[in-house]
Design a protein around this motif. Structure first.
Motif, PDB file in Angstrom:
ATOM      1  N   HIS A 133     101.162 -30.591 -93.035  1.00  0.00           N
ATOM      2  CA  HIS A 133     100.388 -29.744 -92.100  1.00  0.00           C
ATOM      3  C   HIS A 133      99.322 -30.398 -91.862  1.00  0.00           C
ATOM      4  O   HIS A 133      98.222 -31.124 -92.754  1.00  0.00           O
ATOM      5  CB  HIS A 133     100.691 -29.054 -92.787  1.00  0.00           C
ATOM      6  CG  HIS A 133      99.914 -27.656 -92.426  1.00  0.00           C
ATOM      7  ND1 HIS A 133      99.714 -26.935 -91.375  1.00  0.00           N
ATOM      8  CD2 HIS A 133      98.191 -27.175 -92.506  1.00  0.00           C
ATOM      9  CE1 HIS A 133      99.264 -26.063 -90.363  1.00  0.00           C
ATOM     10  NE2 HIS A 133      98.503 -26.499 -91.336  1.00  0.00           N
ATOM     11  N   GLU A 134      99.268 -30.193 -90.560  1.00  0.00           N
ATOM     12  CA  GLU A 134      98.382 -30.686 -89.524  1.00  0.00           C
ATOM     13  C   GLU A 134      96.801 -30.563 -90.134  1.00  0.00           C
ATOM     14  O   GLU A 134      95.423 -31.101 -90.206  1.00  0.00           O
ATOM     15  CB  GLU A 134      98.381 -31.613 -88.554  1.00  0.00           C
ATOM     16  CG  GLU A 134      99.706 -32.594 -87.760  1.00  0.00           C
ATOM     17  CD  GLU A 134     100.090 -32.610 -86.164  1.00  0.00           C
ATOM     18  OE1 GLU A 134      98.819 -31.583 -85.209  1.00  0.00           O
ATOM     19  OE2 GLU A 134     100.238 -32.778 -86.152  1.00  0.00           O
ATOM     20  N   GLY A 135      96.232 -28.831 -90.061  1.00  0.00           N
ATOM     21  CA  GLY A 135      95.672 -28.569 -90.247  1.00  0.00           C
ATOM     22  C   GLY A 135      94.490 -28.115 -92.136  1.00  0.00           C
ATOM     23  O   GLY A 135      95.041 -28.823 -92.526  1.00  0.00           O
ATOM     24  N   VAL A 136      93.977 -27.703 -92.398  1.00  0.00           N
ATOM     25  CA  VAL A 136      93.030 -27.370 -93.324  1.00  0.00           C
ATOM     26  C   VAL A 136      93.709 -26.644 -94.119  1.00  0.00           C
ATOM     27  O   VAL A 136      94.455 -25.345 -93.573  1.00  0.00           O
ATOM     28  CB  VAL A 136      91.645 -26.742 -93.571  1.00  0.00           C
ATOM     29  CG1 VAL A 136      91.098 -26.045 -94.376  1.00  0.00           C
ATOM     30  CG2 VAL A 136      90.806 -27.404 -92.290  1.00  0.00           C
ATOM     31  N   VAL A 137      94.361 -26.727 -95.106  1.00  0.00           N
ATOM     32  CA  VAL A 137      94.914 -25.859 -96.331  1.00  0.00           C
ATOM     33  C   VAL A 137      93.735 -25.233 -97.135  1.00  0.00           C
ATOM     34  O   VAL A 137      92.677 -26.109 -97.658  1.00  0.00           O
ATOM     35  CB  VAL A 137      96.260 -26.961 -96.971  1.00  0.00           C
ATOM     36  CG1 VAL A 137      96.490 -25.838 -98.240  1.00  0.00           C
ATOM     37  CG2 VAL A 137      96.495 -27.954 -96.541  1.00  0.00           C
ATOM     38  N   ILE A 138      94.178 -23.631 -97.426  1.00  0.00           N
ATOM     39  CA  ILE A 138      93.459 -23.259 -98.138  1.00  0.00           C
ATOM     40  C   ILE A 138      93.960 -22.579 -99.382  1.00  0.00           C
ATOM     41  O   ILE A 138      94.810 -21.964 -99.251  1.00  0.00           O
ATOM     42  CB  ILE A 138      93.080 -21.978 -97.619  1.00  0.00           C
ATOM     43  CG1 ILE A 138      92.752 -22.721 -96.200  1.00  0.00           C
ATOM     44  CG2 ILE A 138      91.469 -21.162 -98.078  1.00  0.00           C
ATOM     45  CD1 ILE A 138      92.151 -21.356 -95.049  1.00  0.00           C
ATOM     46  N   ALA A 139      93.159 -23.138-100.338  1.00  0.00           N
ATOM     47  CA  ALA A 139      93.973 -22.493-101.930  1.00  0.00           C
ATOM     48  C   ALA A 139      93.546 -21.836-102.645  1.00  0.00           C
ATOM     49  O   ALA A 139      92.509 -22.312-103.195  1.00  0.00           O
ATOM     50  CB  ALA A 139      94.403 -23.950-102.767  1.00  0.00           C
ATOM     51  N   PRO A 140      92.988 -20.164-102.405  1.00  0.00           N
ATOM     52  CA  PRO A 140      91.847 -19.121-103.813  1.00  0.00           C
ATOM     53  C   PRO A 140      92.558 -19.568-104.778  1.00  0.00           C
ATOM     54  O   PRO A 140      94.534 -18.603-105.355  1.00  0.00           O
ATOM     55  CB  PRO A 140      92.399 -18.284-102.932  1.00  0.00           C
ATOM     56  CG  PRO A 140      94.535 -18.154-101.937  1.00  0.00           C
ATOM     57  CD  PRO A 140      94.200 -19.358-101.504  1.00  0.00           C
TER      58      PRO A 140
END
Length: 210
Positions: free
Chosen positions: A72-79
């Protein structure tokens, strides 16, 4: 880049993650809890304990996030709440070893603040209505039992960067994370009512009945 948003259960991780996703084009939320829920569903109910203690969860989270970060080219967010140093090393630490740019943030608040937020969560009230007005939501009860342990462990230096959220809003917390990570969010033009409605929608979408 991976933004791992840590914090106690009921501390605002999911809301903050979705606020960042809403205002950061190309970003995506990859919730490690879903890996755990899948493992729970594969087990008899009496064997469903804390899925973070399963090596399969820790390995699965690393594999899933590694794939997302690679493709994935964008930022990945893991809560995700992680309080055990060993589990932290096997997830956040391992992703860093794989060469990923992992920015870790821990949302903290005073105990009474978290308890109030748990009581006020819209989807918890919805669950209480569905299950009977005197029924305490299972998720809230579990979160309360874990609260003291979470606050004690997550306050340790190894779980920095620490962000105190008692006197701030979710959009402002998202702004602070973005500044620290060197990211630029779209301006937040929502009014208070629209924000509350949208956050209630996020909460409802994360209701679990199992």
């Amino acid at each position: 880049m991976l933004l791992w948003i840590n914090g106690p259960f009921g501390g605002g991780k999911t809301q903050t993650a979705h606020e960042i996703r809403r205002r950061l084009p190309g970003s995506v939320v990859c919730d490690p809890e879903h890996v755990g829920f899948g493992l729970h569903r594969a087990l008899p109910p009496e064997l469903r304990d804390d899925f973070r203690d399963l090596a399969a969860w820790r390995q699965g989270v690393v594999e899933v996030l590694d794939l997302a970060l690679t493709r994935h080219e964008g930022v990945v967010i893991a809560p995700m709440t992680v309080t055990d140093p060993g589990h932290f090393a096997e997830t956040v630490g391992r992703l860093r070893e794989l060469g990923h740019d992992v920015r870790h943030f821990t949302l903290l608040a005073e105990r009474e603040t978290v308890l109030r937020r748990l009581r006020e969560r819209g989807f918890e009230r919805f669950l209480k209505y569905v299950r009977g007005k005197n029924a305490g939501p299972r998720g809230e009860s579990w979160a309360v039992r874990q609260l003291d342990h979470c606050l004690e462990r997550l306050g340790e230096p190894e779980f920095a960067e620490h962000l105190w959220t008692d006197r701030t809003t979710v959009p402002r917390t998202a702004d602070r994370i973005a500044v620290l990570a060197g990211l630029t969010l779209r301006p937040n033009h929502e009014g208070p009512l629209r924000t509350r409605l949208r956050q209630a929608g996020v909460g409802i979408r994360h209701i679990r009945f199992d």
